[in-house]
Design a protein around this motif. Structure first.
Motif, short mmCIF file in Angstrom:
data_model
loop_
_atom_site.label_atom_id
_atom_site.label_comp_id
_atom_site.label_asym_id
_atom_site.label_seq_id
_atom_site.Cartn_x
_atom_site.Cartn_y
_atom_site.Cartn_z
N ILE A 242 0.84 -1.20 0.00
CA ILE A 242 0.00 0.00 0.00
C ILE A 242 0.88 1.25 0.00
O ILE A 242 0.65 2.19 -0.76
N TYR A 243 1.88 1.24 0.85
CA TYR A 243 2.78 2.39 0.99
C TYR A 243 3.48 2.71 -0.33
O TYR A 243 3.43 3.84 -0.83
N PHE A 244 4.11 1.69 -0.92
CA PHE A 244 4.85 1.91 -2.17
C PHE A 244 3.91 2.25 -3.33
O PHE A 244 4.23 3.10 -4.17
N ALA A 245 2.76 1.60 -3.38
CA ALA A 245 1.82 1.85 -4.47
C ALA A 245 1.23 3.25 -4.39
O ALA A 245 1.01 3.91 -5.42
N TYR A 246 0.98 3.73 -3.17
CA TYR A 246 0.39 5.06 -3.06
C TYR A 246 1.38 6.14 -3.48
O TYR A 246 1.00 7.15 -4.08
N ILE A 247 2.65 5.92 -3.19
CA ILE A 247 3.66 6.88 -3.65
C ILE A 247 3.72 6.89 -5.18
O ILE A 247 3.88 7.94 -5.80
N MET A 248 3.54 5.71 -5.80
CA MET A 248 3.49 5.67 -7.26
C MET A 248 2.25 6.40 -7.77
O MET A 248 2.31 7.12 -8.77
N LYS A 249 1.13 6.22 -7.10
CA LYS A 249 -0.08 6.93 -7.49
C LYS A 249 0.16 8.44 -7.48
O LYS A 249 -0.22 9.16 -8.42
N GLU A 250 0.82 8.93 -6.44
CA GLU A 250 1.09 10.36 -6.35
C GLU A 250 2.08 10.82 -7.42
O GLU A 250 2.04 11.97 -7.85
N THR A 251 2.95 9.92 -7.84
CA THR A 251 3.87 10.25 -8.94
C THR A 251 3.10 10.37 -10.26
O THR A 251 3.30 11.32 -11.02
N LEU A 252 2.21 9.43 -10.51
CA LEU A 252 1.49 9.39 -11.78
C LEU A 252 0.48 10.51 -11.95
O LEU A 252 0.20 10.93 -13.08
N ILE A 253 -0.08 11.00 -10.84
CA ILE A 253 -1.07 12.08 -10.99
C ILE A 253 -0.43 13.39 -11.43
O ILE A 253 -1.13 14.35 -11.75
N GLU A 254 0.90 13.42 -11.46
CA GLU A 254 1.58 14.58 -12.05
C GLU A 254 1.34 14.63 -13.56
O GLU A 254 1.47 15.68 -14.19
N PHE A 255 0.98 13.47 -14.14
CA PHE A 255 0.77 13.38 -15.58
C PHE A 255 -0.69 13.16 -15.95
O PHE A 255 -1.12 13.53 -17.04
N GLN A 256 -1.45 12.52 -15.07
CA GLN A 256 -2.82 12.16 -15.39
C GLN A 256 -3.64 12.07 -14.10
O GLN A 256 -3.22 11.43 -13.15
N SER A 257 -4.81 12.70 -14.10
CA SER A 257 -5.68 12.61 -12.93
C SER A 257 -6.49 11.32 -12.99
O SER A 257 -6.29 10.48 -13.87
N SER A 258 -7.41 11.15 -12.08
CA SER A 258 -8.29 9.98 -12.02
C SER A 258 -7.53 8.68 -11.80
O SER A 258 -7.96 7.61 -12.23
#
Length: 211
Positions: A76-92
């Motif tokens: 969960i921890y590692f995946a959420y940091i990736m989610k926050e990385t990706l929303i720099e390029f795409q929302s939702s």
């Protein structure tokens, strides 16, 4: 963190685990590949990918991890940091408990963690480019290595579990109309309670993420 790059590997995670076990590499370290022929997905499934997708794994000593991180919720921890990385390029983009990364209603990535000695190894795959097999992707036109470096920079900031969990709990509650696979069964999260350590409480039974 040093990044070792390859054109093709069977699996970045398998390569990294084997290298650690043979003392050929030492954590902290990341391995990225342009292509994988046998990527590992959730529940030991094959992760289908193509050139242009983000395919990497990293190893961290347990001593590196935030003091308040429950090891069972590392995905969960590692995946959420990736989610926050990706929303720099795409929302939702959002995280489905415990380790699946979604774009709108489609899964586009995932995280698998394993304990190897005194290290935690995390494998990640995110579809950045649509392939001939029709799997969903972000299609953001960004080089995988660039996204990998962004992610590792965010990881190096060592956000606390408390910080990550506070934000993820809001997201979890918003997406409680979905189901997830637990012990080989598809389970609704409608009545699930997300506990402070990242585990779920469903029908008075505590369920931990072991992926």
């Amino acid at each position: 963190m040093e990044i070792v790059s390859f054109e093709q590997l069977d699996s970045t995670q398998n390569y990294l685990i084997e290298a650690l076990e043979k003392s050929q590499l030492q954590a902290p370290l990341a391995v990225i590949a342009s292509e994988q022929t046998g990527g590992i997905g959730s529940r030991e499934n094959l992760w289908h990918s193509s050139r242009g997708d983000l395919l990497f794994s990293f190893a961290l000593p347990l001593s590196w991890l935030p003091d308040d991180l429950p090891l069972g919720s590392s995905s969960i921890y590692f995946a959420y940091i990736m989610k926050e990385t990706l929303i720099e390029f795409q929302s939702s983009i959002w995280l489905k408990w415990p380790n699946d990364i979604y774009y709108c209603e489609n899964k586009i990535g995932g995280v698998v963690t394993k304990m190897i000695g005194k290290n935690l190894v995390c494998g990640m795959g995110v579809n950045l480019k649509k392939n001939q097999k029709g799997f969903e992707a972000l299609s953001i036109g960004v080089e995988p290595t660039f996204v990998c470096k962004m992610y590792l920079n965010g990881l190096d900031k060592k956000p606390t579990w408390k910080h990550i969990f506070r934000k993820y709990k809001l997201e979890f509650d918003y997406h409680k109309n979905i189901s997830t696979h637990i012990m080989g069964q598809k389970i609704s999260l409608h009545n699930a309670v997300l506990c402070d350590d990242g585990s779920l409480l469903i029908n008075k039974k505590r369920i931990y993420s072991l992926r």
